[in-house]
Scaffold this motif. Structure first.
Motif, PDB file in Angstrom:
ATOM      1  N   THR A 305      46.571 -11.360 -20.665  1.00  0.00           N
ATOM      2  CA  THR A 305      46.596 -12.658 -19.995  1.00  0.00           C
ATOM      3  C   THR A 305      46.715 -12.402 -18.507  1.00  0.00           C
ATOM      4  O   THR A 305      47.674 -11.782 -18.056  1.00  0.00           O
ATOM      5  CB  THR A 305      47.786 -13.508 -20.474  1.00  0.00           C
ATOM      6  OG1 THR A 305      47.657 -13.745 -21.876  1.00  0.00           O
ATOM      7  CG2 THR A 305      47.831 -14.842 -19.732  1.00  0.00           C
ATOM      8  N   ALA A 306      45.729 -12.862 -17.729  1.00  0.00           N
ATOM      9  CA  ALA A 306      45.719 -12.627 -16.297  1.00  0.00           C
ATOM     10  C   ALA A 306      45.913 -13.943 -15.560  1.00  0.00           C
ATOM     11  O   ALA A 306      45.117 -14.866 -15.710  1.00  0.00           O
ATOM     12  CB  ALA A 306      44.403 -11.987 -15.874  1.00  0.00           C
ATOM     13  N   ASN A 307      46.982 -14.036 -14.784  1.00  0.00           N
ATOM     14  CA  ASN A 307      47.237 -15.207 -13.957  1.00  0.00           C
ATOM     15  C   ASN A 307      47.117 -14.780 -12.496  1.00  0.00           C
ATOM     16  O   ASN A 307      48.115 -14.535 -11.830  1.00  0.00           O
ATOM     17  CB  ASN A 307      48.621 -15.789 -14.250  1.00  0.00           C
ATOM     18  CG  ASN A 307      48.885 -17.044 -13.441  1.00  0.00           C
ATOM     19  OD1 ASN A 307      47.960 -17.726 -13.020  1.00  0.00           O
ATOM     20  ND2 ASN A 307      50.153 -17.339 -13.209  1.00  0.00           N
ATOM     21  N   LEU A 308      45.889 -14.673 -12.022  1.00  0.00           N
ATOM     22  CA  LEU A 308      45.637 -14.348 -10.621  1.00  0.00           C
ATOM     23  C   LEU A 308      45.545 -15.689  -9.906  1.00  0.00           C
ATOM     24  O   LEU A 308      44.481 -16.280  -9.770  1.00  0.00           O
ATOM     25  CB  LEU A 308      44.363 -13.520 -10.494  1.00  0.00           C
ATOM     26  CG  LEU A 308      44.358 -12.235 -11.345  1.00  0.00           C
ATOM     27  CD1 LEU A 308      43.084 -11.433 -11.127  1.00  0.00           C
ATOM     28  CD2 LEU A 308      45.588 -11.379 -11.071  1.00  0.00           C
ATOM     29  N   TYR A 309      46.698 -16.145  -9.457  1.00  0.00           N
ATOM     30  CA  TYR A 309      46.902 -17.558  -9.167  1.00  0.00           C
ATOM     31  C   TYR A 309      46.474 -18.001  -7.774  1.00  0.00           C
ATOM     32  O   TYR A 309      46.741 -19.128  -7.359  1.00  0.00           O
ATOM     33  CB  TYR A 309      48.368 -17.942  -9.393  1.00  0.00           C
ATOM     34  CG  TYR A 309      49.401 -16.990  -8.857  1.00  0.00           C
ATOM     35  CD1 TYR A 309      49.778 -17.004  -7.527  1.00  0.00           C
ATOM     36  CD2 TYR A 309      50.004 -16.073  -9.713  1.00  0.00           C
ATOM     37  CE1 TYR A 309      50.736 -16.135  -7.051  1.00  0.00           C
ATOM     38  CE2 TYR A 309      50.976 -15.182  -9.246  1.00  0.00           C
ATOM     39  CZ  TYR A 309      51.337 -15.217  -7.904  1.00  0.00           C
ATOM     40  OH  TYR A 309      52.287 -14.350  -7.442  1.00  0.00           O
ATOM     41  N   GLY A 310      45.813 -17.131  -7.033  1.00  0.00           N
ATOM     42  CA  GLY A 310      45.317 -17.545  -5.723  1.00  0.00           C
ATOM     43  C   GLY A 310      46.409 -17.491  -4.670  1.00  0.00           C
ATOM     44  O   GLY A 310      47.134 -16.493  -4.554  1.00  0.00           O
TER      45      GLY A 310
END
Length: 335
Positions: A305-310
């Protein structure tokens, strides 16, 4: 050249952020919202910083042994231990958060929380990261060991044996003293994010889930050189030329079979930063590493799960938030 410039930004941010601690006796503030003003991390080290001015003498390799407890202090759920470690060759600190239902003789799964770089002693997951609040309802023991200024969660070829300290000495201590079982999950921030994924990949079956928050998950020789230069250590005494044996991106396939959570900002000021926060070149650099890891992990069939949230910088409010978001995955694996 671009990678070198970004790496320079990275060490500035890592050092400035990780060396910020909550003074004893003060009240911790909650994570700032977009309407609040949060202090920006400084880019200098105070003159009182205890770092050595020359290289630290290497510690001879030592066989693993039982930790000797020097002191044990309990405040509510939090237990702070000072121990003598044969692996590290000095005294070290371990913090443990016991579940509310803990009693002597009970057994519990365990969550390891690993700290970032640039601390000579102790761990900041409680003082800065509010881990005590985030995990207050967790039915698990939470273990937070120190890891050296730039220890890289490894047994050095010539120096301290941090991997042995964490995975043998600390593990045996919490199992023997607090009833930790073999149901384990692991997470960490920055250098600790590297440690969480590297440990899980290098020791298949030891952890049931792993998470990294703004982690050095595609670590390079430049990363090592910059961080160890600040500690006065010789990077050649860490892994020699065997970087791939520790790099989470190179080891991604060994994470198959467990859920993995990774998150990172892009360095632009975000919702948990103050109005005057500047762009964070270090977090921008780290986001590139996280993107490379995600590609490699998904190609290898890892449940990631990748949360590359900006927008978001290399700061504690984001890591606390990401621990909250990752906790269901981490604790769910322990059921």
């Amino acid at each position: 050249m671009i990678r070198r410039l970004l790496a320079t930004s990275l060490i500035t941010v890592l050092t400035a952020t990780a060396c910020t601690a909550t003074p004893a006796g003060t009240t911790r503030a909650t994570a700032p919202t977009s309407a609040q003003t949060a202090p920006s991390p400084t880019n200098t080290i105070p003159s009182t910083d205890p770092r050595p001015t020359k290289a630290v003498p290497s510690t001879p390799r030592q066989a693993a042994g039982s930790l000797a407890i020097v002191s044990e202090k309990k405040e509510g759920r939090l237990v702070t231990l000072e121990v003598d470690s044969p692996a590290v060759g000095r005294r070290a600190e371990i913090q443990v958060l016991l579940p509310t239902g803990w009693r002597p003789g009970t057994t519990w799964p365990v969550l390891y929380l690993l700290d970032g770089c640039c601390r000579y002693a102790g761990t900041a997951w409680v003082s800065d990261g509010r881990a005590d609040e985030v995990t207050r309802d967790a039915d698990a023991i939470v273990v937070m060991p120190e890891a050296g200024y730039a220890g890289f969660y490894s047994d050095w070829l010539d120096g301290p044996q941090w991997e042995t300290f964490h995975l043998t000495e600390v593990r045996e201590l919490v199992e023997r003293r607090y009833g930790a079982t073999d149901r384990r999950a692991i997470a960490g921030l920055s250098m600790g994010g590297f440690g969480a994924l590297s440990y899980a990949a290098r020791h298949p079956g030891m952890f049931r889930a792993a998470a990294s928050f703004s982690g050095l998950v595609d670590v390079s020789r430049q990363d090592l050189d910059h961080l160890t230069a600040r500690s006065g250590d010789d990077p050649d005494k860490l892994w020699g030329d065997d970087l791939a044996a520790h790099n989470p991106t190179a080891l991604a396939g060994k994470l198959r079979g467990i859920p993995v959570y990774v998150s990172c900002g892009n360095g632009e000021p975000g919702p948990l930063d103050g109005r005057n926060t500047r762009k964070d070149g270090g977090e921008e650099f780290i986001e590139r590493e996280n993107r490379a890891f995600v590609v490699a992990a998904r190609k290898a069939g890892v449940e990631v799960t990748a949360n590359l949230y900006g927008p978001g910088t290399h700061r504690w409010p984001y890591w606390t938030r990401e621990l909250e978001r990752a906790l269901p995955t981490l604790l769910g694996s322990l059921s």
